[in-house]
Design an enzyme around this catalytic site. Sequence first.
Site, short mmCIF file in Angstrom:
data_model
loop_
_atom_site.label_atom_id
_atom_site.label_comp_id
_atom_site.label_asym_id
_atom_site.label_seq_id
_atom_site.Cartn_x
_atom_site.Cartn_y
_atom_site.Cartn_z
N ASP A 40 0.86 -1.19 0.00
CA ASP A 40 0.00 0.00 0.00
C ASP A 40 0.90 1.24 0.00
O ASP A 40 2.12 1.14 0.18
CB ASP A 40 -0.88 -0.03 1.25
CG ASP A 40 -2.08 0.90 1.16
OD1 ASP A 40 -2.32 1.48 0.08
OD2 ASP A 40 -2.79 1.04 2.18
N GLU A 57 2.69 4.86 -4.13
CA GLU A 57 2.69 5.75 -5.30
C GLU A 57 4.03 6.45 -5.55
O GLU A 57 4.31 6.72 -6.74
CB GLU A 57 1.58 6.80 -5.15
CG GLU A 57 0.19 6.25 -5.22
CD GLU A 57 -0.22 5.45 -3.98
OE1 GLU A 57 -1.02 4.52 -4.11
OE2 GLU A 57 0.30 5.75 -2.87
N ASP A 67 -8.96 3.89 -2.23
CA ASP A 67 -9.79 4.38 -1.13
C ASP A 67 -11.12 4.93 -1.63
O ASP A 67 -11.33 6.15 -1.71
CB ASP A 67 -9.03 5.45 -0.35
CG ASP A 67 -7.76 4.92 0.29
OD1 ASP A 67 -7.62 3.69 0.37
OD2 ASP A 67 -6.93 5.72 0.72
#
Length: 928
Positions: free
Chosen positions: A512, A515, A588
């Site tokens: 997670d 990015e 999300d």
Amino acid sequence: MEAAKKEKISVDDEAVDKNIFKDCSNIAFYRRQKKQLSKKSTCRAVLDSFTTGKDSTSFQIINEATKIPLLAEVYGLEGNIFRLKINEESPLKPRYEVRDVLTSKLSTVRLISCSGAKGSLVLADGKGDLKFHVTADPFKVDLVSEEDIVMSVNSLGQLYFEHLQISPKQRATKENEDDASVDTSQQENQNDMGLWEEKFGKFVDIKANGPASIGLDFSLHGFEHLYGIPQHAESHQLKNTGDGDAYRLYNLDVYGYKIHDKMGIYGSVPYLLAHKLGRTLGIFWLNASETLVEVNTEPTVEYTLTQMGSVAAKQKVRSRADVHWMSESGIIDVFLLMGPTPSDVFRQYSHLTGTQAMPPLFSLGYHQCRWNYEDEQDVKAVDAGFDEHDIPYDVMWLDIEHTEGKRYFTWDKKRFPNPKRMQELLRSKKRKLVVISDPHVKVDPDYSVYAKAKEQGFFVRNREGGDLEGVCWPGLCSYLDFTNPKVREWYSGLFAFPVYQGSTDILFIWNDMNEPSVFRGPELTMQKNAIHHGNWEHRELHNIYGFYQQMATAEGLIRRSKGKERPFVLTRSFFAGSQKYGAVWTGDNRSDWSYLKISIPMLLTLSVTGISFCGADVGGFIGNPEAELLVRWYQAGAYQPFFRGHATMKTKRREPWLFGEEHTQLIRDAIRERYALLPYWYSLFYRAHKTAEPIMRPLWVEFPNELETFGIEDEYMLGSALLVHPVTEPKAAVVDVFLPGSDEVWYDSKTFAHWEGACTVKIPVALDTIPVFQRGGSVVAVKTTVGKSTGWMTESPYGLRVALSSQGSAVSELYLDDGHSFQYCHQNQFLNRKFLFCSGVLINSCADERGRYPSKCVVEQILVLGLRKQPSSVTTHSSGEESSHSYLIICSCKHRHISREEMISPKADAMCLPQAQLTRAFWWSQAY
């Protein structure tokens, strides 16, 4: 640490603050390109420079404004693919080229130079039906198929290339400031145009290498329907972009992202597909820097007598789609996939970037996640709740709170004092555990992962040369440089059982925040001038950072099993080729009907761009879903590839049994339907792995010659056999389902009612209705009994749902292996069976003679939909040939009713798959 947490989760109930993120007006290279292109400077190809090498053909391109040569290289690749690379002929320093995405099996096809008109160059593949036609002045490329121009490159003159320059400070020290190598047109208004530094809010991006952006346009002739370039919370079909508007490909942590928006979110696949009647094309723009894509489609226009007069009465303006790609840096490296069919384009793209990894079977079951399950007792109670309420599930997930102070590869000693015991509990239920591992590492000299990484120089550096530090969940963090092969090798070693204390072979990984997310960084991510391995700036490779972490994680899980076991890795950030390493989800999302609805086109877009193992958090990550929404989301998620319930820490608990018995039953039914279909799911994943066929398919993929399907995104095909139309509106009483195919027959999977295709049907829906339709001509394999998890179902019986076409036939394949190892590919330990129903006979034969796998499973139920008459007898027969292992079921159709007792009579001969038996029942349904 707590401040960082609050900074992130305080926006739970608020809309996305788009002031945090850039739009086109804030992006300097976009403004520069638009300004320069408005001046209409042209480029020409220098055909006198034409040379042919072993693998490619090259020539110069000159921009009339700068007079600086570019080098163009053209490659022909096997399977109807052209590759065009454009780079500076003599750059001041090397420009970044994306590595590790392309497969190693690319093979070139020698292009033959053909005679063309004066001022042109024609290159053709060996077959001669595809041509790469270069026009010199102005520079343009036409891709010709069977004398029809299907794609043009630079027909709008938007080729743009900012040459690397000496910095103004260095240039000031030189005697000749008017050196011809300097593009003076790019030095105007430096502060406004962001040549050497770019400001956004309180952040200043200092660019050591100056401006280096690139751009190119493509015109697709006869096309109106474009798809791809994920990830955006947008429609499946790409929309036109106006002035100052573009699809942004820039991986960002956008919490509760806005829907129907072109802003970049977690992942980027710079790959676009175009489809029309009779042709499908693909454009793969291999660039990992920030990328913007403008789209403009012009539909077909027919002129009438009143518009243009009799002379023009039959004139028709052909439709066209123009696509303009712009990237901040790197080189132009673009693959043109010439199809001509959707399956051809999928195969061509997989030839470049790889196919979907074959997942372990357990990962196709249901996953239960929450930020966070509090402790071992909480895990034990939730696990027991599934058994108590007779709901199957396969995987328990633990978020960041399971660690010791957000230090990955550790366990909170108070809450998880005995992680192995907890895993043994799950193992006893034949279930698995997934834990999180993010790319940031807490700055703590006493934390062994940090200390070892710092000692070996494994962190991304800042522009001054020190370790880059930023804020994320643990507080102050440094970020592992996964672009460095040595870092990936070291990180992979962290998953070894002696190193990762408390881990076992049932523990798998979730990547997670990769990015990468940096809470106090520009746009909540890493500064673009951070330095990676090889002294490349982060701006060059931003979109591929998460790809590298997932690669290292997957390799680590394989290494810990000594190469024997398949990994499972879920990633939030991704790039082209991420499908080789595991699964992706849509990030999300919110507990809102609109997010349930948008999840379908988002997943369809991922699917057609190579990432078949994808899903959206069931129930929505942010917020508290009402019971009806939660039920509908479970029903939708059960028919999507990755099936996980997840929620953020500020939400109410929402395990499936917490909404009353009625809703518990509905959720249980949806999950059990998922498990019943596992043989079909597994076979689809095998096909995706072997042939790159998407699992979740937009209708246009299965029905490429039916214009009505091209814009549909509220329903989809699951493989080629099932059509799914999730209910995405509250209090729905009826849904309009389009059933494609004028020569198709469709059967309701529950009522067995049938319809002919090419029509829209109004289907009544109650809260227990999941509109799913089986296509006539297909056979869907199911499990007739559902266990606590996939592990409990290994030897449970099979059923076959045979749906007859209008011609009375059906066909399909079933794939089977051990569900967890690599023996299917290393030692051919698998079965691939073909089922064919024709003329009242069902034949089971071998679809792949290489496969050998012993199975104790039996086929105990066969349901036939579409029999015109009741069969009078059912006979099983063995051919007696060890190699074919076929059985026959003969329906004599003499109008005599067969009782169920007769059908399950033990007097019938029994045989079926190798090492298995056909037993018990032949069920029929008279649907005509």
